[in-house]
Each structure stands twice: as structure tokens, then as C-alpha cells.
Motif scaffolding. Structure first.
Motif, PDB file in Angstrom:
ATOM      1  N   VAL A 177     -69.842 -55.795 -66.506  1.00 32.52           N
ATOM      2  CA  VAL A 177     -70.890 -55.727 -67.529  1.00 32.52           C
ATOM      3  C   VAL A 177     -71.665 -57.037 -67.560  1.00 32.52           C
ATOM      4  O   VAL A 177     -72.891 -57.040 -67.685  1.00 32.52           O
ATOM      5  CB  VAL A 177     -70.273 -55.415 -68.914  1.00 32.52           C
ATOM      6  N   VAL A 178     -70.962 -58.150 -67.437  1.00 30.70           N
ATOM      7  CA  VAL A 178     -71.623 -59.456 -67.383  1.00 30.70           C
ATOM      8  C   VAL A 178     -72.512 -59.545 -66.142  1.00 30.70           C
ATOM      9  O   VAL A 178     -73.669 -59.967 -66.216  1.00 30.70           O
ATOM     10  CB  VAL A 178     -70.580 -60.597 -67.374  1.00 30.70           C
ATOM     11  N   PHE A 179     -71.952 -59.138 -65.005  1.00 33.64           N
ATOM     12  CA  PHE A 179     -72.722 -59.198 -63.755  1.00 33.64           C
ATOM     13  C   PHE A 179     -73.960 -58.298 -63.829  1.00 33.64           C
ATOM     14  O   PHE A 179     -75.068 -58.719 -63.449  1.00 33.64           O
ATOM     15  CB  PHE A 179     -71.842 -58.771 -62.579  1.00 33.64           C
ATOM     16  N   LEU A 180     -73.789 -57.076 -64.301  1.00 35.06           N
ATOM     17  CA  LEU A 180     -74.913 -56.140 -64.356  1.00 35.06           C
ATOM     18  C   LEU A 180     -75.955 -56.564 -65.382  1.00 35.06           C
ATOM     19  O   LEU A 180     -77.147 -56.288 -65.208  1.00 35.06           O
ATOM     20  CB  LEU A 180     -74.401 -54.732 -64.661  1.00 35.06           C
ATOM     21  N   SER A 181     -75.526 -57.240 -66.433  1.00 38.02           N
ATOM     22  CA  SER A 181     -76.499 -57.772 -67.391  1.00 38.02           C
ATOM     23  C   SER A 181     -77.374 -58.824 -66.718  1.00 38.02           C
ATOM     24  O   SER A 181     -78.599 -58.842 -66.905  1.00 38.02           O
ATOM     25  CB  SER A 181     -75.774 -58.380 -68.593  1.00 38.02           C
ATOM     26  N   ALA A 182     -76.749 -59.697 -65.922  1.00 39.93           N
ATOM     27  CA  ALA A 182     -77.516 -60.688 -65.161  1.00 39.93           C
ATOM     28  C   ALA A 182     -78.420 -60.001 -64.143  1.00 39.93           C
ATOM     29  O   ALA A 182     -79.572 -60.427 -63.928  1.00 39.93           O
ATOM     30  CB  ALA A 182     -76.566 -61.657 -64.465  1.00 39.93           C
ATOM     31  N   PHE A 183     -77.921 -58.938 -63.529  1.00 39.14           N
ATOM     32  CA  PHE A 183     -78.704 -58.173 -62.552  1.00 39.14           C
ATOM     33  C   PHE A 183     -79.950 -57.567 -63.199  1.00 39.14           C
ATOM     34  O   PHE A 183     -81.064 -57.679 -62.672  1.00 39.14           O
ATOM     35  CB  PHE A 183     -77.820 -57.073 -61.962  1.00 39.14           C
ATOM     36  N   ILE A 184     -79.777 -56.955 -64.367  1.00 33.51           N
ATOM     37  CA  ILE A 184     -80.902 -56.332 -65.074  1.00 33.51           C
ATOM     38  C   ILE A 184     -81.916 -57.397 -65.497  1.00 33.51           C
ATOM     39  O   ILE A 184     -83.125 -57.215 -65.342  1.00 33.51           O
ATOM     40  CB  ILE A 184     -80.398 -55.542 -66.301  1.00 33.51           C
ATOM     41  N   GLY A 185     -81.411 -58.516 -66.027  1.00 31.02           N
ATOM     42  CA  GLY A 185     -82.309 -59.599 -66.416  1.00 31.02           C
ATOM     43  C   GLY A 185     -83.101 -60.143 -65.238  1.00 31.02           C
ATOM     44  O   GLY A 185     -84.301 -60.434 -65.357  1.00 31.02           O
ATOM     45  N   ALA A 186     -82.443 -60.267 -64.081  1.00 29.41           N
ATOM     46  CA  ALA A 186     -83.124 -60.757 -62.878  1.00 29.41           C
ATOM     47  C   ALA A 186     -84.211 -59.784 -62.427  1.00 29.41           C
ATOM     48  O   ALA A 186     -85.297 -60.198 -62.003  1.00 29.41           O
ATOM     49  CB  ALA A 186     -82.105 -60.976 -61.766  1.00 29.41           C
ATOM     50  N   MET A 187     -83.932 -58.483 -62.524  1.00 22.46           N
ATOM     51  CA  MET A 187     -84.919 -57.485 -62.135  1.00 22.46           C
ATOM     52  C   MET A 187     -86.147 -57.530 -63.047  1.00 22.46           C
ATOM     53  O   MET A 187     -87.294 -57.490 -62.584  1.00 22.46           O
ATOM     54  CB  MET A 187     -84.310 -56.074 -62.194  1.00 22.46           C
ATOM     55  N   ILE A 188     -85.898 -57.606 -64.345  1.00 19.92           N
ATOM     56  CA  ILE A 188     -87.015 -57.644 -65.295  1.00 19.92           C
ATOM     57  C   ILE A 188     -87.814 -58.934 -65.125  1.00 19.92           C
ATOM     58  O   ILE A 188     -89.048 -58.926 -65.136  1.00 19.92           O
ATOM     59  CB  ILE A 188     -86.488 -57.519 -66.741  1.00 19.92           C
ATOM     60  N   GLY A 189     -87.103 -60.056 -64.965  1.00 20.84           N
ATOM     61  CA  GLY A 189     -87.797 -61.314 -64.755  1.00 20.84           C
ATOM     62  C   GLY A 189     -88.600 -61.331 -63.470  1.00 20.84           C
ATOM     63  O   GLY A 189     -89.714 -61.880 -63.425  1.00 20.84           O
ATOM     64  N   PHE A 190     -88.068 -60.717 -62.429  1.00 19.85           N
ATOM     65  CA  PHE A 190     -88.797 -60.663 -61.158  1.00 19.85           C
ATOM     66  C   PHE A 190     -90.060 -59.822 -61.283  1.00 19.85           C
ATOM     67  O   PHE A 190     -91.069 -60.096 -60.633  1.00 19.85           O
ATOM     68  CB  PHE A 190     -87.882 -60.103 -60.063  1.00 19.85           C
ATOM     69  N   LEU A 191     -90.005 -58.784 -62.126  1.00 12.53           N
ATOM     70  CA  LEU A 191     -91.186 -57.945 -62.334  1.00 12.53           C
ATOM     71  C   LEU A 191     -92.344 -58.735 -62.936  1.00 12.53           C
ATOM     72  O   LEU A 191     -93.506 -58.319 -62.828  1.00 12.53           O
ATOM     73  CB  LEU A 191     -90.838 -56.764 -63.247  1.00 12.53           C
ATOM     74  N   TRP A 192     -92.056 -59.844 -63.590  1.00  6.86           N
ATOM     75  CA  TRP A 192     -93.102 -60.702 -64.156  1.00  6.86           C
ATOM     76  C   TRP A 192     -94.098 -61.113 -63.068  1.00  6.86           C
ATOM     77  O   TRP A 192     -95.290 -61.251 -63.322  1.00  6.86           O
ATOM     78  CB  TRP A 192     -92.453 -61.926 -64.794  1.00  6.86           C
ATOM     79  N   TYR A 193     -93.582 -61.310 -61.866  1.00  7.44           N
ATOM     80  CA  TYR A 193     -94.426 -61.725 -60.744  1.00  7.44           C
ATOM     81  C   TYR A 193     -94.641 -60.618 -59.709  1.00  7.44           C
ATOM     82  O   TYR A 193     -95.580 -60.689 -58.917  1.00  7.44           O
ATOM     83  CB  TYR A 193     -93.801 -62.938 -60.043  1.00  7.44           C
ATOM     84  N   ASN A 194     -93.775 -59.617 -59.712  1.00  5.38           N
ATOM     85  CA  ASN A 194     -93.835 -58.590 -58.677  1.00  5.38           C
ATOM     86  C   ASN A 194     -94.600 -57.346 -59.104  1.00  5.38           C
ATOM     87  O   ASN A 194     -94.955 -56.506 -58.274  1.00  5.38           O
ATOM     88  CB  ASN A 194     -92.415 -58.204 -58.257  1.00  5.38           C
ATOM     89  N   ALA A 195     -94.887 -57.206 -60.419  1.00  2.91           N
ATOM     90  CA  ALA A 195     -95.675 -56.065 -60.876  1.00  2.91           C
ATOM     91  C   ALA A 195     -97.090 -56.170 -60.324  1.00  2.91           C
ATOM     92  O   ALA A 195     -97.577 -57.263 -60.017  1.00  2.91           O
ATOM     93  CB  ALA A 195     -95.693 -56.020 -62.398  1.00  2.91           C
TER      94      ALA A 195
END
Length: 423
Positions: free
Chosen positions: A280-298
Motif C-alpha cells: 500500500v505504501v509502495f502503490l501510494s508512491a506509485f500513484i503519486g509519481a504518476m499524477i506528478g508526472f502528468l503535470w509535465y506529460n499531459a
């Protein structure tokens, strides 16, 4: 690291130290931290790449009906994703947890494999990148390592669920008191929903358990390879893979959480997996990384994730599903990845089959399937015949295709979660 520091301080009654034992606190902190790291580090990474003119080969505007040419966009943005995952996990996770260690090894292993592919494309000016054989060897190797570790590790155990009918005809789900090595996995939409790999290999007689574990390792290899390749194919439009992966990550997080909670595991009639709360900790970091990456990748993208990101993302999803015994749900949960891969297989195999008969026949306008939705009839190969030439009847803008794929993944993720109760 911080987890162990504060657990040590808890012995001295330091106010607030006990909060680090709560999985909800560490998970939310991991999500926020990974999001902030990806947003902050992403800006510096993009500027650094641009200063050194490290970018992907310009994407031809002729393949886009709206004539959008993407030139000078930095690639290898998967480094942003990997850094944004690993830092929160190393700070907030319990590093003695076998499942967390497997996720970290998978992230680093496939991240390096994707990095080598991107490096060859950019610096060696080889559009093909890393040879396909080497990619497959790398994917198969990490699949073997994960499967073999889950087989041999004494920490990778579950408490299997047992259905009891009491005297008042009430059905009660309980778990066995002893945690054991298990070859069971969950089948969606089936009442008696656990499949045992050793049962499949029952024809091996007294060796059926060992044969079942060999089958499990092979299954792990197939899952990791298939999902990582599917994610790689899905990475063809701005924000496409990152958005889909964030949604898939949320669904896996829910599965990991209920699997790690004995009360919820009993309520949903699934196996209780001690230690899986660190996922759950790992996947929370994974989800946060995906959303943060979308800041520049959208759309319009300021950075592409490249194979460094897409191979890593697929591997993370596949290994996580294997650990929580939900790998048979991936064709539904990762339906977009599955369709992307299937479209490429159908296109290439059908073309080869027809070519042997002296014909040039293709099924789709273009593959992976997302490219079909933006290809004009005027852009098709005039020497080939297309079975689905009239579908879709008009091209769509890249951002519309991406958002509709996100919506489809949200629906598939919701259906996958519903399988917890619908059977």
C-alpha cells in the motif's frame, strides 16, 4: 528508514512517534511526497535535458491529422517516475518486508532495462534501441527472480480463507490460523473463486506441488513480460500510459489493502496476506509519481517517459498483482494494455499470413490501436487493403483519445473491484 527511527523513538514515549506504525499515515505521506518530488524534480530534469539537447527523434506531423509535430521534447522521463517512487518508499517503508524488496528490485531492474533502450536510441542514433531479444531476456529474468523468490522465501505466506456454514445456516468466512506457502490465486466472477496451481498439475502425482510452483514461476514470467510490453505499447500519446497506470494503481492499492487486513479479507472472502500492507505504501508512491508526472506529460507533453518509464510501470503492475494473488484479474484491469498488445499481434500476424498468399491485407489502419483513431484514410498505404478501413469514421484529437482511454480504464478498474463481491 524514517519508519525504524520513529519506532525506536516510540520506546522513549516521544509524542507522535507511534503514528508511524499506521499504514494509512505512511501511505498518504508517500503519495504526497512522491507527487511533490515528481513535480519539483521533473522541472529540473526537463531543463537539464533541454540544455544538453537530449530529446526524442521528432515525431512526424504527417501521422497526426491535426499536423502536430513534436520536436525537441526530452525523453527518458521515466527517471522522474523511478526517483519519485523510490525516495518515499525508502524513507517510509519497512525495508525488511520481502514484498517491498521485490517491488524495489523490479523497479530498478526494469528501469535500467528501459534506460538502456532509450540510451541506445538517443546517443547511438539507433531507432530500434535495445534488441528485442535482450529486452525479453531482461523481462523474463525479473519474472523468474520474483516467482522463484515467492516460492522459496519463508516470509511469502498467506492464511487461506475457509467458508463455514453455522447451525443457523449463516455463512461465515474465516482464515486458517497458520500462515502457509500457497499456490492459490483468485478467479474473478466465480463463486468458489480460488484456483490452485498444484491442482492443475495433479497429473504429476506426488510431485504436483513442485510442478505447481514451476507453473507459478512460468505464470509470473508471462505476466511480467506481457504487462510491461502492454504498457510500453500504450505509451504513444501524451499522458496516455501515465493516466491509465494511475487508475490501475488505485485498484491494486485497494486489493493490497483488503488483502493485508484480516477483517476486510474475511468480509470479501479473499486470502489474508500478512505483510502485504507495505505494498500500500509502495502503490501510494506509485500513484503519486504518476499524477506528478502528468503535470509535465499531459498534452502537450513537455517530457516523454520513454521505455525507462513504460517498462518499469508495466513490471510494477504485474509483480504487484502476482504478490497479492490477483494475476488472473489483470486481463480485465489492464484491458487497455491487453487490447493494445492484441491489436499489434493481430495486425502483424494477419499481414504475414496474407503476404504468403501474395496479398497485402491489414486489419487496422494502424497499431497499436490508439493510432487507429487518429489516422486519416489519405495517410494509409495505397498498396494495402484494410479490413476496418472505415472505422472509425473520422479521426480524433490526441487529447480526446487519451481521455477516452482513461475513462475506459476507470470502468475496467471499477469492474475489477466489483469482482470482490460479484461471484
Amino acid at each position: 528508514m524514517l519508519y525504524y527511527i520513529f519506532r525506536f523513538l516510540e520506546q522513549y514515549n516521544i509524542p507522535g512517534a507511534h503514528i508511524w506504525s499506521y499504514i494509512s499515515f505512511r501511505s498518504l505521506l508517500a503519495l504526497i511526497l512522491s507527487l511533490l518530488i515528481s513535480a519539483w524534480f521533473g522541472e529540473y530534469f526537463i531543463k537539464w535535458m533541454k540544455r544538453r539537447n537530449i530529446s526524442e527523434t521528432a515525431r512526424d506531423a504527417s501521422i497526426d491529422p491535426f499536423g502536430v509535430e513534436k520536436k525537441g521534447v526530452p525523453t527518458m522521463g521515466g527517471i522522474i517516475i523511478i526517483v519519485s517512487i523510490l525516495i518515499p518508499v525508502l524513507l517510509l517503508g519497512r525495508m525488511r518486508n520481502i514484498y517491498l524488496l521485490l517491488m524495489i528490485v523490479t523497479t530498478v531492474w526494469l528501469g535500467f532495462l528501459g534506460f538502456m533502450d532509450d540510451y541506445i536510441k538517443i546517443f547511438k542514433k539507433n531507432k530500434e534501441g535495445l534488441k528485442g531479444l535482450y529486452k525479453i531476456i531482461g523481462q523474463v529474468s525479473i519474472g523468474f527472480i520474483v516467482g522463484f523468490t515467492l516460492w522459496l522465501s519463508p516470509d511469502a505466506v498467506v492464511r487461506e480463507n475457509v467458508t463455514e456454514i453455522q447451525q443457523n445456516q449463516e455463512i461465515v468466512i474465516k482464515h486458517k490460523t497458520k500462515a502457509v506457502k500457497s499456490l492459490q490465486t483468485t478467479i474473478p466472477f466465480i463463486k468458489n473463486h480460488n484456483l490452485n496451481y498444484s491442482s492443475i498439475m495433479s497429473f504429476c502425482g506426488k510431485y504436483k506441488v513442485a510442478a505447481g510452483w514451476i507453473l507459478f514461476v512460468i505464470m509470473t514470467i508471462i505476466v511480467v513480460t506481457a504487462v510491461s510490453n502492454g504498457a510500453n505499447l500504450n505509451d504513444g500519446m501524451d499522458g496516455m500510459c501515465a493516466g491509465n497506470s494511475a487508475v490501475i494503481g488505485v485498484a491494486l492499492l485497494i486489493f493490497a489493502y483488503v488483502s493485508s487486513h484480516i477483517v476486510f479479507a474475511a468480509y470479501f472472502d479473499i486470502m489474508y496476506i500478512p505483510g502485504s500492507q507495505e505494498l500500500v505504501v509502495f502503490l501510494s508512491a506509485f500513484i503519486g509519481a504518476m499524477i506528478g508526472f502528468l503535470w509535465y506529460n499531459a498534452y502537450p507533453a513537455q517530457v516523454f517517459m520513454g521505455d525507462t518509464g513504460s517498462l518499469t510501470i508495466g513490471g510494477i503492475i504485474g509483480v504487484c498483482a502476482i504478490i497479492i494473488h490477483k494475476e488472473l484479474m489483470l486481463p480485465l484491469l489492464c484491458g487497455i494494455f491487453f487490447i493494445e498488445s492484441l491489436s499489434v499481434i493481430i495486425q502483424t500476424q494477419w499481414f504475414k499470413f496474407q503476404k504468403r498468399k501474395g496479398k497485402r491485407v491489414r486489419v487496422f489502419r494502424a497499431t497499436p490501436i490508439h493510432d487507429t483513431f487518429r489516422r486519416l484514410d489519405s495517410q494509409l498505404d495505397a498498396t494495402s487493403t484494410y479490413i476496418l478501413k472505415g472505422w472509425p469514421h473520422r479521426p480524433f484529437h490526441e487529447s480526446k483519445i487519451t481521455i477516452r482511454f482513461w475513462i475506459t480504464t476507470i470502468i475496467l478498474a471499477a469492474l475489477t473491484i466489483i469482482t470482490l463481491k460479484v461471484r
